[in-house]
Design a protein around this motif. Structure first.
Motif, PDB file in Angstrom:
ATOM      1  N   THR A 152       0.839  -1.205   0.000  1.00  0.00           N
ATOM      2  CA  THR A 152       0.000   0.000   0.000  1.00  0.00           C
ATOM      3  C   THR A 152       0.867   1.246   0.000  1.00  0.00           C
ATOM      4  O   THR A 152       0.629   2.188  -0.766  1.00  0.00           O
ATOM      5  N   ALA A 153       1.903   1.267   0.842  1.00  0.00           N
ATOM      6  CA  ALA A 153       2.807   2.423   0.896  1.00  0.00           C
ATOM      7  C   ALA A 153       3.494   2.643  -0.454  1.00  0.00           C
ATOM      8  O   ALA A 153       3.610   3.778  -0.929  1.00  0.00           O
ATOM      9  N   ALA A 154       3.936   1.565  -1.082  1.00  0.00           N
ATOM     10  CA  ALA A 154       4.598   1.684  -2.388  1.00  0.00           C
ATOM     11  C   ALA A 154       3.626   2.223  -3.439  1.00  0.00           C
ATOM     12  O   ALA A 154       3.976   3.106  -4.230  1.00  0.00           O
ATOM     13  N   LEU A 155       2.407   1.711  -3.444  1.00  0.00           N
ATOM     14  CA  LEU A 155       1.412   2.174  -4.410  1.00  0.00           C
ATOM     15  C   LEU A 155       1.036   3.630  -4.178  1.00  0.00           C
ATOM     16  O   LEU A 155       0.853   4.390  -5.131  1.00  0.00           O
ATOM     17  N   LEU A 156       0.930   4.029  -2.929  1.00  0.00           N
ATOM     18  CA  LEU A 156       0.635   5.432  -2.630  1.00  0.00           C
ATOM     19  C   LEU A 156       1.718   6.343  -3.184  1.00  0.00           C
ATOM     20  O   LEU A 156       1.435   7.402  -3.747  1.00  0.00           O
ATOM     21  N   GLY A 157       2.978   5.935  -3.035  1.00  0.00           N
ATOM     22  CA  GLY A 157       4.079   6.719  -3.583  1.00  0.00           C
ATOM     23  C   GLY A 157       3.978   6.824  -5.096  1.00  0.00           C
ATOM     24  O   GLY A 157       4.214   7.894  -5.677  1.00  0.00           O
ATOM     25  N   ARG A 158       3.600   5.735  -5.742  1.00  0.00           N
ATOM     26  CA  ARG A 158       3.469   5.750  -7.205  1.00  0.00           C
ATOM     27  C   ARG A 158       2.276   6.598  -7.637  1.00  0.00           C
ATOM     28  O   ARG A 158       2.349   7.322  -8.628  1.00  0.00           O
ATOM     29  N   LEU A 159       1.173   6.523  -6.879  1.00  0.00           N
ATOM     30  CA  LEU A 159       0.007   7.349  -7.209  1.00  0.00           C
ATOM     31  C   LEU A 159       0.331   8.836  -7.070  1.00  0.00           C
ATOM     32  O   LEU A 159      -0.099   9.646  -7.890  1.00  0.00           O
TER      33      LEU A 159
END
Length: 193
Positions: A152-159
């Motif tokens: 989730t943290a990685a995806l938030l950074g990408r978003l």
């Protein structure tokens, strides 16, 4: 700026939005937070043009240029992960499909069918497909359901690296903490608190 003015929506006799007004920023990550059943999903569907309100106006958003992530993954069982991404890309961008799988942390899963993905992997694929579709606005309904905290943290950074405004509905404190703006809601009928 996205603006809802005096929007009213009801399901049968149940009033979900009652002359509801709200301004949303035209950039960054905005979170809609509130209890289940308060009207967050209805609000997202109004913004996406999936529900026509019985009253009020919505300005600053073109539903034809909006990508929507439903609470359900809505993956086709006969399409591979790679095909799910390639299907939403114009031909000139089909070469990006592997990049969008990497966006979701699904490298090496391009040939995998949805039945062979875990729940979290399927959710990440659905999110990548929505982001790949792009447009002028991303509307995400519980985008990280079933996804572990690290991913989730990685995806938030990408978003956050995307250049379009994103409005998402969530209950997850980790997600709320990563958003530039949090709109706390209650209802029905939906209201800001």
């Amino acid at each position: 700026m996205i603006e809802l003015r005096n929007v009213t929506v009801r399901y049968g006799g149940k009033l979900v939005l009652d002359r509801f007004s709200l301004e949303l920023p035209g950039e960054g990550l905005t979170a809609l937070s509130g209890p289940s059943g308060c009207g967050k999903t209805t609000l997202l569907r109004v913004l996406a043009g999936l529900i026509t309100p019985e009253g009020g106006t919505v300005a600053g958003v073109d539903p034809r240029r909006t990508a929507f992530l439903f609470q359900e993954d809505r993956l086709l069982p006969w399409r591979t992960a790679f095909q799910h991404i390639a299907d939403v890309l114009p031909r000139s961008r089909r070469g990006e499909a592997a990049d969008w799988l990497a966006f979701a942390g699904l490298e090496g899963e391009g040939g995998t069918y949805p039945a062979a993905l875990s729940g979290g992997m399927a959710r990440r694929l659905a999110l990548a497909r929505c982001a790949a579709l792009g447009g002028d606005l991303l509307l995400l309904d519980e985008p990280f359901a079933g996804v572990d905290q690290e991913r989730t943290a990685a995806l938030l950074g990408r978003l956050r690296g995307l250049t379009v405004p994103i409005v998402l509905a969530t209950h997850q404190p980790q997600v709320l903490a990563a958003c530039g703006r949090i709109i706390s809601l209650d209802g029905p009928p939906l209201r800001c608190v």
